[in-house]
Design a protein around this motif. Sequence first.
Motif, mmCIF file in Angstrom:
data_model
loop_
_atom_site.group_PDB
_atom_site.id
_atom_site.type_symbol
_atom_site.label_atom_id
_atom_site.label_comp_id
_atom_site.label_asym_id
_atom_site.label_seq_id
_atom_site.Cartn_x
_atom_site.Cartn_y
_atom_site.Cartn_z
ATOM 1 N N ALA A 71 0.400 -0.931 -0.222
ATOM 2 C CA ALA A 71 -0.147 -0.258 0.251
ATOM 3 C C ALA A 71 0.534 1.362 0.254
ATOM 4 O O ALA A 71 0.268 2.254 -0.171
ATOM 5 N N TRP A 72 2.045 1.378 -0.403
ATOM 6 C CA TRP A 72 3.089 2.091 0.275
ATOM 7 C C TRP A 72 3.100 3.206 -0.679
ATOM 8 O O TRP A 72 3.703 4.212 -1.218
ATOM 9 N N LEU A 73 2.986 2.090 -1.669
ATOM 10 C CA LEU A 73 3.632 2.542 -3.296
ATOM 11 C C LEU A 73 2.950 3.536 -3.545
ATOM 12 O O LEU A 73 3.436 4.181 -4.639
ATOM 13 N N GLY A 74 1.645 3.622 -3.596
ATOM 14 C CA GLY A 74 0.743 4.668 -4.302
ATOM 15 C C GLY A 74 -0.162 4.172 -5.745
ATOM 16 O O GLY A 74 -0.465 4.863 -6.213
ATOM 17 N N SER A 75 0.394 2.978 -6.626
ATOM 18 C CA SER A 75 -0.340 2.452 -7.412
ATOM 19 C C SER A 75 -0.089 1.517 -7.398
ATOM 20 O O SER A 75 0.402 0.649 -6.462
ATOM 21 N N SER A 76 -0.174 0.726 -8.329
ATOM 22 C CA SER A 76 0.000 -1.116 -8.183
ATOM 23 C C SER A 76 1.177 -1.222 -9.279
ATOM 24 O O SER A 76 1.918 -0.136 -9.442
ATOM 25 N N TRP A 77 2.275 -2.263 -8.852
ATOM 26 C CA TRP A 77 3.502 -2.218 -9.112
ATOM 27 C C TRP A 77 3.647 -2.376 -10.622
ATOM 28 O O TRP A 77 4.442 -1.740 -11.234
ATOM 29 N N GLN A 78 2.717 -2.203 -11.519
ATOM 30 C CA GLN A 78 2.292 -2.065 -13.197
ATOM 31 C C GLN A 78 2.325 -1.019 -13.663
ATOM 32 O O GLN A 78 3.436 -0.769 -14.307
ATOM 33 N N THR A 79 1.779 -0.279 -12.830
ATOM 34 C CA THR A 79 1.980 1.064 -13.592
ATOM 35 C C THR A 79 2.598 1.396 -13.104
ATOM 36 O O THR A 79 2.821 2.393 -14.087
ATOM 37 N N ASP A 80 3.412 1.558 -11.858
ATOM 38 C CA ASP A 80 4.262 2.367 -11.604
ATOM 39 C C ASP A 80 6.141 1.679 -12.306
ATOM 40 O O ASP A 80 6.717 2.579 -13.019
ATOM 41 N N ALA A 81 5.994 0.013 -12.741
ATOM 42 C CA ALA A 81 6.555 0.334 -13.542
ATOM 43 C C ALA A 81 7.035 0.522 -15.179
ATOM 44 O O ALA A 81 7.354 0.955 -15.588
ATOM 45 N N GLN A 82 5.592 0.856 -15.301
ATOM 46 C CA GLN A 82 5.210 1.307 -16.774
ATOM 47 C C GLN A 82 6.057 3.235 -16.911
ATOM 48 O O GLN A 82 6.342 3.563 -17.320
ATOM 49 N N GLU A 83 5.138 3.124 -15.411
ATOM 50 C CA GLU A 83 5.535 5.395 -15.094
ATOM 51 C C GLU A 83 7.303 5.151 -15.413
ATOM 52 O O GLU A 83 8.173 6.156 -15.829
ATOM 53 N N THR A 84 7.743 4.577 -14.559
ATOM 54 C CA THR A 84 8.992 4.565 -14.067
ATOM 55 C C THR A 84 9.975 3.916 -15.484
ATOM 56 O O THR A 84 11.296 4.451 -15.891
ATOM 57 N N ALA A 85 9.556 2.745 -16.371
ATOM 58 C CA ALA A 85 9.445 2.632 -18.061
ATOM 59 C C ALA A 85 10.177 3.884 -18.250
ATOM 60 O O ALA A 85 11.720 3.855 -19.929
#
Length: 362
Positions: A71-85
């Motif tokens: 829950a600390w991420l603030g998004s799903s890991w998939q969304t975070d991975a997309q944005e980071t990529a």
Amino acid sequence: MRCLTLADALKAHGADCHFISREHPGHLLQVISQRGYKVNSLVAPVQPAQAAIKNIVNEAPSPQQEPVHTAWLGSSWQTDAQETAAILTSLQPDWLVVDHYALDQRWEEALAPHYRQLLVIDDLADRPHRCDLLLDQNLGSQPEHYAPLVPAHCQVLAGPHYALLRPEFAALRPYSLQRRQRQPTLRHLLITMGGVDQPNATGQVLQALKTCALPADCRITVVMGLTAPWLQNVRELAAQMPWPTEVVVNVNDMAQRMADSDLAIGAAGSTSWERCCLGLPTLMVVLADNQKEAAAHLQKNGAANCLEFSGLLHKNLHDQVQGLIDQPQRLNQTSTSASVITDGLGVERMVATMAISLNKSI
């Protein structure tokens, strides 16, 4: 803050460092930017998935795969991975450094095409990683704790020997240790319960100190963050203390303040290694479950006396402080035990390890 310390050391060796962070409440993006680093903020709409992660984005992970702190991420890991990529595609860094309890092997594998090597900073050993280097700077941590969680080729650096401390702590270490060789006294107390201190542990500490027989010439310094919700309350309490009590915010000279103090009352966490480097005796208040193990190791090694943040904090803190007043030699004993935990040069060891791993000078 530990990532900023690492970035400063890498920059001093010629590296170009960038930050990627989401704008959670209380974020430090402005602080990072003011230190001269490019900050990439994860607030824009999700970018089109990169080819390398298209097949992962729609995967539905089973509940047991999720890290405890998801829950600390603030998004799903998939969304975070997309944005980071989308950010890493143009950067293609030699090293990607990940410091987040909510991220694990799935996120790291999704981004693998976009970096040469991966450093994970962790201290929980509770999820798998796909990394080349892992740092756990906690006392009591051992490489074997991560053996089932990382690839065989991963190098694990464990213990406060590698703690990421700013260089001023190592620079002030000789002065701090030398001044503690004199007759122990309790003249200057430093209270540091974290920049935010959501539960107002600082206020409880000040209330407990009121009942202690501190020397008449004692003075107290309280360090807090500017956005701490209980800041005004603490200032009001400070004005009522029987001894001169200063409340300062967002200080940039913490190493000097620690070196000049006789006793710290502080939260567990990475600040523990700063206090150990300077041999500063500490009454440590454990504010979270994930601090308990490291705090227990510090107490076992005689480097601090630990107190649970509970209804008994007031009485236990009073008894601990009173014991140091009655037996001041305990200050020197704790200082000596703390000083052997770390010498403050861990960040240089980390930079050297990263350079060797890339087989080139940074």
